[in-house]
Design an enzyme around this catalytic site. Structure first.
Site, short mmCIF file in Angstrom:
data_model
loop_
_atom_site.label_atom_id
_atom_site.label_comp_id
_atom_site.label_asym_id
_atom_site.label_seq_id
_atom_site.Cartn_x
_atom_site.Cartn_y
_atom_site.Cartn_z
N ASP B 235 31.35 -84.67 -30.84
CA ASP B 235 30.42 -85.40 -29.87
C ASP B 235 31.07 -86.28 -29.54
O ASP B 235 32.28 -87.14 -29.77
CB ASP B 235 29.60 -85.87 -29.46
CG ASP B 235 29.48 -86.46 -28.50
OD1 ASP B 235 29.81 -87.05 -27.31
OD2 ASP B 235 27.55 -86.39 -28.36
N ILE B 237 32.18 -87.09 -26.10
CA ILE B 237 32.04 -87.73 -24.52
C ILE B 237 33.41 -88.53 -24.19
O ILE B 237 33.17 -88.68 -23.09
CB ILE B 237 30.80 -87.39 -24.59
CG1 ILE B 237 30.18 -89.06 -24.85
CG2 ILE B 237 30.22 -86.10 -24.74
CD1 ILE B 237 28.75 -89.54 -24.71
#
Lengths: 487, 487
Positions: B235, B237
């Site tokens: 992840d 982000i």
């Protein structure tokens, strides 16, 4: 990837992601390879398999230009940029839910009231149906669905949630109306097969039929649901696309005026969307509206996976909230849909082709039963392949909607301009006339065949005779490269 | 609704829909009831539990005003209205995928290339994680996740896909770095419990730590994944929110420069989003980027449930495609994040409060271990309740991130202006100083307690002594209505 269960992957492999089955997909491929364009590719395939509404987008575009404050990307709306861009409450913008609830009442002629607190966002109607399937059933449990039905439900309800869809068989003999007998029969059949029925899923207006359910049918379904403790899910995504009498009746209206106690509201759920009525599928606006508090709560939590962009929420909040514009839009859109429907169906009537009497939607349920070689699904697909390849119209065969009665086709007529519709009609009419001539010829051949048959017995049968025994095969001329591809 | 399995509903009930656990939710409620406002409610709760980036939205707003062609709702962009509104290809606008792939390379310093055909849309990072969990694992199978971790994963991976998240225990002794020993231990523990491990899920930069993984750690994880045939889900982000050295290393860079054959790329998957780096959570832009063709294909099909609004796709295609603006934005955003981080951590240092050395993200991992009554989760929550109710800062306790080591708190510092940050810092410093005084006082009391203890044995102990024996209890003055609510 050797990671997902074989069962799940096969569920998904059965669909093409448009939510349609593989035969349907073939038509899309044919279109994608050779799309029609009035000037640039006038011999291309015309897309009549897409339930898209292009007829009234100009009204929305005009409204948009007149209301720059509805966009965060204009001088008039930029002051809202930060608030909107950073907005992440899964309940949605209060003004969006308020406007949506108001509009859901307006589109149903103000005959039912909608509570903004029951409006749950989802990623299009696709997401709304998936959310409802997840909330209402466990894998392996079933929804009963009247046939013919929108094949995207196989994606929405089955791919992830693992719900089974079992058919309620409807027939042309009563214009495909849903009868209590058919519902009972489907329900009993599921139970005798050990399948637990959790709901009934209908589209009203119907996709692919283009008809609306009458009050008595809706009351019957709601009563059946209450009696049998199953849910009733009404997909009403064409509620704003009713263009002729009889007037639209929503399940919301039925239960609102129902004598309290007859129908258990906790079992009633509506899916809505702006993709069809407005022609805004790109905006991905789906709504779950449930009368059941637990479903609202569950669906709202699930909505985190498919919220509507806040940029889009703001735009729609302003537009849907403009009651006067909405009234004008709905009226004009209905007029345009009616005109297009009349143009298409009267054009077909000229060559003796009938359609189911429709009053809603972006499509017509066309009756080509008379053109089938025989009353089988195979013959329907054979005819369909000719229409795709030779007539170059991407229509959708009834089998792709799980229709058991061969010979029906869904033809979308709102996703093109009048000129293209004219070309499409010309092609269909030419095809039908050729077919009629071919049929007459075949009859003559058949009469002669009595003679040939005796000749054949003596080894004198010309080989091309067999190829021509089907009128469809005759239309696939040897000159067409498509014949080669088909073999 | 008596329709969903009890197990599924309980999975969902454990979360609040923000994807956080219930203690986390309490903080939100306190904030929602009494939100801070510099002028209107200066005694309200300051929201420091929301990893929201408000620091550089002005740059995007300015860009937006200068580029009206990026909006379909302006005179300059209206000609695209019909095409965009009606766009429904789940592959996304080609220009959007192209710009996103380009930007994903840019944000990683051009040290890795991204293929637009592997860019799959989803509804935010939430949707991206859910899609990956669905594609990679069956219900009951597990992902290993280094602790502390973002509790939203419990929603994303577990609610629908039924994946179990098992902790890889990390510790402050090595700044919570992920070691091979910890990974092996988690893996073996799962296997000995009969749980099939399907993947390792990391956040890099880490939420909640605000740190980036080094190249060696990433290589270790990719190698472990290859050796054990498990997936590695990264992840990323916060990839665009790295504001200090060491330089960011993406898994994409590691495998691109990996000696072919050491790492099986089919096992590597990246989740990205624009919610954090740009502060656009409302736009619901999530990306699944997988090096595995089958996962790309499966995820793209699943993306029908959470596509990005085409209105938003167009806007972002234009903005992300503006390489020069993006470079300026990323540079300025990093400067502002660094300044805010320095303001906050140096402000804490004044009162002797340390933080984990962070170089990324929108938060700081604050070390309040020295303020705990005892080294337990209960004591951490006790301290946290005081911070929420008395100090009126909605920070997040380490336990809500499944941190096993009590006393750490995630404090978000990018979702407010400088003035609010000043107030927050003043409150923390006042609280810490009061606590230090109280502690000193308690020590004096404790010394006297030796005396009292003997008195107590003779029945002469004053009752309020017990109440004051905890420094936390002392801070909850009897005059505060919150004490009442807390009891």
């Amino acid at each position: 990837m050797a990671s997902k269960s074989a069962e799940l992957l096969s569920r998904m492999a059965a669909g093409d992601g448009h939510g349609e089955n593989s035969s349907y997909f073939d038509g899309w491929k044919a279109y994608d390879k050779n799309p029609f364009h009035l000037q640039d590719n006038p011999d291309g395939v015309i897309q009549m398999g897409l339930a898209e509404n292009q007829l009234s987008l100009d009204l929305i575009e005009e409204w948009s230009k007149a209301h720059p404050e509805a966009s965060i990307c204009t001088a008039e709306g930029a002051s809202q940029f930060k608030r909107i861009a950073n907005f992440q409450d899964y309940h949605g913008l209060p003004e969006f839910r308020q406007a949506m609830a108001q509009f859901m009442g307006q589109v149903r002629g103000w005959k039912a009231r909608f509570d903004p607190d029951r409006v749950v966002m989802s990623g299009g109607a696709t997401g709304a149906q998936e959310t409802l399937a997840f909330c209402l059933a466990n894998p392996g449990e079933a929804f009963l669905v009247p046939t013919p039905y929108y094949p995207g439900f196989d994606r929405d309800c089955c791919w992830r949630s693992g719900v089974k869809l079992l058919p309620i068989e409807c027939h042309s003999s009563n214009d495909f109306k849903i009868t209590r007998e058919a519902v009972v029969s489907a329900y009993e059949s599921a139970r005798s097969n050990g399948v637990r029925v959790k709901g009934i899923l209908i589209t009203n207006p119907s996709n692919p039929l283009g008809t609306t359910a009458d009050r008595a049918t809706l009351a019957m379904l709601a009563t059946f649901a209450t009696e049998h403790r199953v849910h009733l899910i009404c997909d009403e995504i064409y509620a704003g696309s009713v263009f002729a009498k009889p007037e639209y009746v929503s399940i919301a209206e039925v239960i609102e005026h129902d004598v309290p106690g007859v129908v258990d509201r906790d079992l009633i759920h509506i899916a809505y969307s702006l993709s069809k009525d407005f022609g805004l599928p790109g905006f991905r606006v789906g709504i779950v509206y449930s009368y059941n508090d637990a479903v609202v709560s569950c669906a709202r939590k699930m909505s985190s996976f498919g919220l509507v962009s806040s940029q889009t929420q703001l735009f729609l909040a302003k537009m849907l909230g403009d009651e006067e514009f909405m009234a004008r839009f709905l009226g004009e859109s209905a007029r345009r849909l009616a005109a297009r429907h009349e143009l298409f169906t009267s054009g077909l009537r000229e060559v003796g082709i009938g359609c189911l009497g429709g009053n809603a939607g972006l499509f017509t349920w066309m009756d080509l039963r008379g053109m089938l070689r025989e009353k089988t699904a195979e013959a329907e697909l054979e005819l369909w392949r000719v229409i795709i390849r030779k007539v170059k119209l991407n229509v959708s065969p009834g089998t792709s909607f799980r229709c058991r009665e061969p010979g029906w086709f869904r033809v979308c007529h709102a996703n093109m301009d009048d000129e293209t519709m004219g070309v499409a009609l010309d092609r269909i009419r030419l095809f039908v006339r050729q077919h009629q001539q071919q049929k007459a010829k075949a009859r003559r051949w058949a009469a002669r065949g009595q003679l040939h048959l005796s000749l054949q017995r003596h080894g004198a049968m010309p080989s091309q005779y067999h190829a021509l025994s089907s009128p469809m095969a005759a239309l696939l001329s040897p000159q067409s490269p498509l014949v080669h591809a088909a073999s």
